[in-house]
Design a protein around this motif. Structure first.
Motif, PDB file in Angstrom:
ATOM      1  N   VAL A  52       0.853  -1.186   0.000  1.00  0.00           N
ATOM      2  CA  VAL A  52       0.000   0.000   0.000  1.00  0.00           C
ATOM      3  C   VAL A  52       0.892   1.240   0.000  1.00  0.00           C
ATOM      4  O   VAL A  52       1.685   1.438   0.920  1.00  0.00           O
ATOM      5  CB  VAL A  52      -0.937   0.023   1.220  1.00  0.00           C
ATOM      6  N   ASN A  53       0.768   2.035  -1.035  1.00  0.00           N
ATOM      7  CA  ASN A  53       1.508   3.292  -1.113  1.00  0.00           C
ATOM      8  C   ASN A  53       0.654   4.383  -0.483  1.00  0.00           C
ATOM      9  O   ASN A  53      -0.316   4.861  -1.074  1.00  0.00           O
ATOM     10  CB  ASN A  53       1.816   3.633  -2.578  1.00  0.00           C
ATOM     11  N   ASP A  54       1.012   4.755   0.735  1.00  0.00           N
ATOM     12  CA  ASP A  54       0.194   5.669   1.535  1.00  0.00           C
ATOM     13  C   ASP A  54       0.529   7.125   1.209  1.00  0.00           C
ATOM     14  O   ASP A  54       1.013   7.876   2.049  1.00  0.00           O
ATOM     15  CB  ASP A  54       0.408   5.377   3.025  1.00  0.00           C
ATOM     16  N   GLY A  55       0.274   7.518  -0.038  1.00  0.00           N
ATOM     17  CA  GLY A  55       0.482   8.912  -0.434  1.00  0.00           C
ATOM     18  C   GLY A  55       1.903   9.390  -0.265  1.00  0.00           C
ATOM     19  O   GLY A  55       2.138  10.545   0.104  1.00  0.00           O
ATOM     20  N   SER A  56       2.873   8.544  -0.531  1.00  0.00           N
ATOM     21  CA  SER A  56       4.282   8.925  -0.354  1.00  0.00           C
ATOM     22  C   SER A  56       4.677   9.998  -1.357  1.00  0.00           C
ATOM     23  O   SER A  56       4.170  10.056  -2.480  1.00  0.00           O
ATOM     24  CB  SER A  56       5.184   7.700  -0.512  1.00  0.00           C
ATOM     25  N   GLY A  57       5.612  10.846  -0.938  1.00  0.00           N
ATOM     26  CA  GLY A  57       6.063  11.929  -1.808  1.00  0.00           C
ATOM     27  C   GLY A  57       7.339  11.607  -2.555  1.00  0.00           C
ATOM     28  O   GLY A  57       7.853  12.439  -3.303  1.00  0.00           O
ATOM     29  N   ASP A  58       7.882  10.403  -2.397  1.00  0.00           N
ATOM     30  CA  ASP A  58       9.104  10.018  -3.085  1.00  0.00           C
ATOM     31  C   ASP A  58       8.755   9.046  -4.213  1.00  0.00           C
ATOM     32  O   ASP A  58       7.622   9.007  -4.684  1.00  0.00           O
ATOM     33  CB  ASP A  58      10.112   9.416  -2.106  1.00  0.00           C
ATOM     34  N   ASP A  59       9.699   8.235  -4.618  1.00  0.00           N
ATOM     35  CA  ASP A  59       9.478   7.324  -5.742  1.00  0.00           C
ATOM     36  C   ASP A  59       9.106   5.920  -5.253  1.00  0.00           C
ATOM     37  O   ASP A  59       9.497   4.929  -5.865  1.00  0.00           O
ATOM     38  CB  ASP A  59      10.743   7.279  -6.622  1.00  0.00           C
ATOM     39  N   THR A  60       8.369   5.847  -4.155  1.00  0.00           N
ATOM     40  CA  THR A  60       7.952   4.547  -3.637  1.00  0.00           C
ATOM     41  C   THR A  60       7.147   3.772  -4.662  1.00  0.00           C
ATOM     42  O   THR A  60       7.357   2.568  -4.864  1.00  0.00           O
ATOM     43  CB  THR A  60       7.122   4.731  -2.352  1.00  0.00           C
ATOM     44  N   LEU A  61       6.227   4.448  -5.331  1.00  0.00           N
ATOM     45  CA  LEU A  61       5.392   3.775  -6.324  1.00  0.00           C
ATOM     46  C   LEU A  61       6.241   3.208  -7.459  1.00  0.00           C
ATOM     47  O   LEU A  61       6.023   2.070  -7.899  1.00  0.00           O
ATOM     48  CB  LEU A  61       4.350   4.741  -6.885  1.00  0.00           C
ATOM     49  N   GLY A  62       7.225   3.969  -7.898  1.00  0.00           N
ATOM     50  CA  GLY A  62       8.105   3.477  -8.952  1.00  0.00           C
ATOM     51  C   GLY A  62       8.897   2.257  -8.512  1.00  0.00           C
ATOM     52  O   GLY A  62       9.064   1.301  -9.286  1.00  0.00           O
TER      53      GLY A  62
END
Length: 290
Positions: free
Chosen positions: A18-28
């Motif tokens: 779960v990507n909790d609205g991270s501001g870095d490149d976690t989703l990538g």
């Protein structure tokens, strides 16, 4: 994923991140991992940051397994313990708790954790294990019941215990964080303590009632004393200092009482709004093409 070899060969896995609205490149980074293990990883990308516990609920909603496990990504909790947890689940336990019997951490962090869990065990849920926990292995039925509750400003792990299912507790020593810096700030810890106490305990309101009753008895006795004093010594001037001390003391109690009551009222208002715990921006079921 190397630890999968410790499970029986018939066990299959899915990983829900779960990507909790991270501001870095976690989703990538998650998409890259998904490409390396096609068909194994599901990514739930939330539209904004909703907090770790709501993000856990989102992960539970999208997981499809017969049993689930929640573990933090900082590797302070031993993933290999899940094999033993799985064995207990096979024996019929719907909830298996990895209990932090001790910590390699020291200082303020350790002290605050001990105080938090002491308060929860003595003021809220007496059947929780000592030392606290956030590493759990549980049955699909437990996940379903937690999702049905739609609890807000609560503690999802304590909700699992509150449900009443028999659980087994496995103690372990929590490792010291080796990589990165925790974002579990002091303000978040304080909020969690308040949320947990308000969600599972009526002790704050009961304490106000008892304290109010005690102050009422003291005020009554003091009133009798003032009347007797006035009768015995009619020329005695009124005590301004005494009056101010009593006034300030009662006013302070009233402010504390209003603050605690306000916490409950705010939570009732927040629940009445029925806003969603999270909003999913997009899910990634299959590995992205390159």
């Amino acid at each position: 994923m190397a630890n999968e070899v410790n499970f029986p060969p018939e066990v299959t896995f899915e990983y829900v991140f779960v990507n909790d609205g991270s501001g870095d490149d976690t989703l990538g980074a998650l998409q890259w991992a998904q490409a390396q293990y096609p068909g194994r990883i599901r990514i739930v990308d939330l539209a904004g940051n909703v907090g770790s516990y709501n993000a856990i609920v989102a992960g539970m909603a999208y997981a499809t397994g017969d049993c689930l496990a929640v573990i933090t990504a900082d590797l302070q909790d031993p993933p290999e313990l899940m094999v033993k947890m799985y064995d207990h689940w096979r024996q019929g336990f719907k909830l298996v708790i990895g209990n932090r019997q001790d910590r390699e951490e020291t200082g303020l962090s350790q002290t605050m954790a001990k105080v938090f869990h002491w308060l929860m065990k003595n003021l809220a849920l007496r059947n929780i294990p000592d030392g606290g926990f956030d590493f759990v292995f549980f049955d699909r039925q437990v996940a379903t019941e937690v999702l049905k509750l739609h609890e807000r400003n609560s503690n999802v792990f304590y909700l699992m215990v509150w449900l009443g299912f028999a659980y087994v507790n496995i103690p372990y020593t929590r490792r010291k964080r080796q990589i990165g810096k925790s974002r579990w700030t002091l303000s978040k810890k304080i909020k969690l303590l308040i949320d947990s106490l308000m969600a599972f305990s009526f002790v704050p309101i009961r304490a106000i009632s008892v304290l109010g009753l005690g102050l009422g008895v003291v005020a009554l006795l003091y009133g009798f004393y003032v009347i007797v004093l006035k009768i015995a010594r009619p020329d005695e001037p009124a005590g301004w200092t005494t009056l101010m001390v009593v006034l300030l003391f009662v006013s302070a109690f009233q402010m504390i009482a209003l603050g605690v009551i306000g916490e409950y009222v705010w939570r009732g208002l927040d629940a009445a709004r029925k806003r969603p715990l999270y909003v999913v921006n997009k899910t990634y079921e299959e590995a992205p093409r390159r």
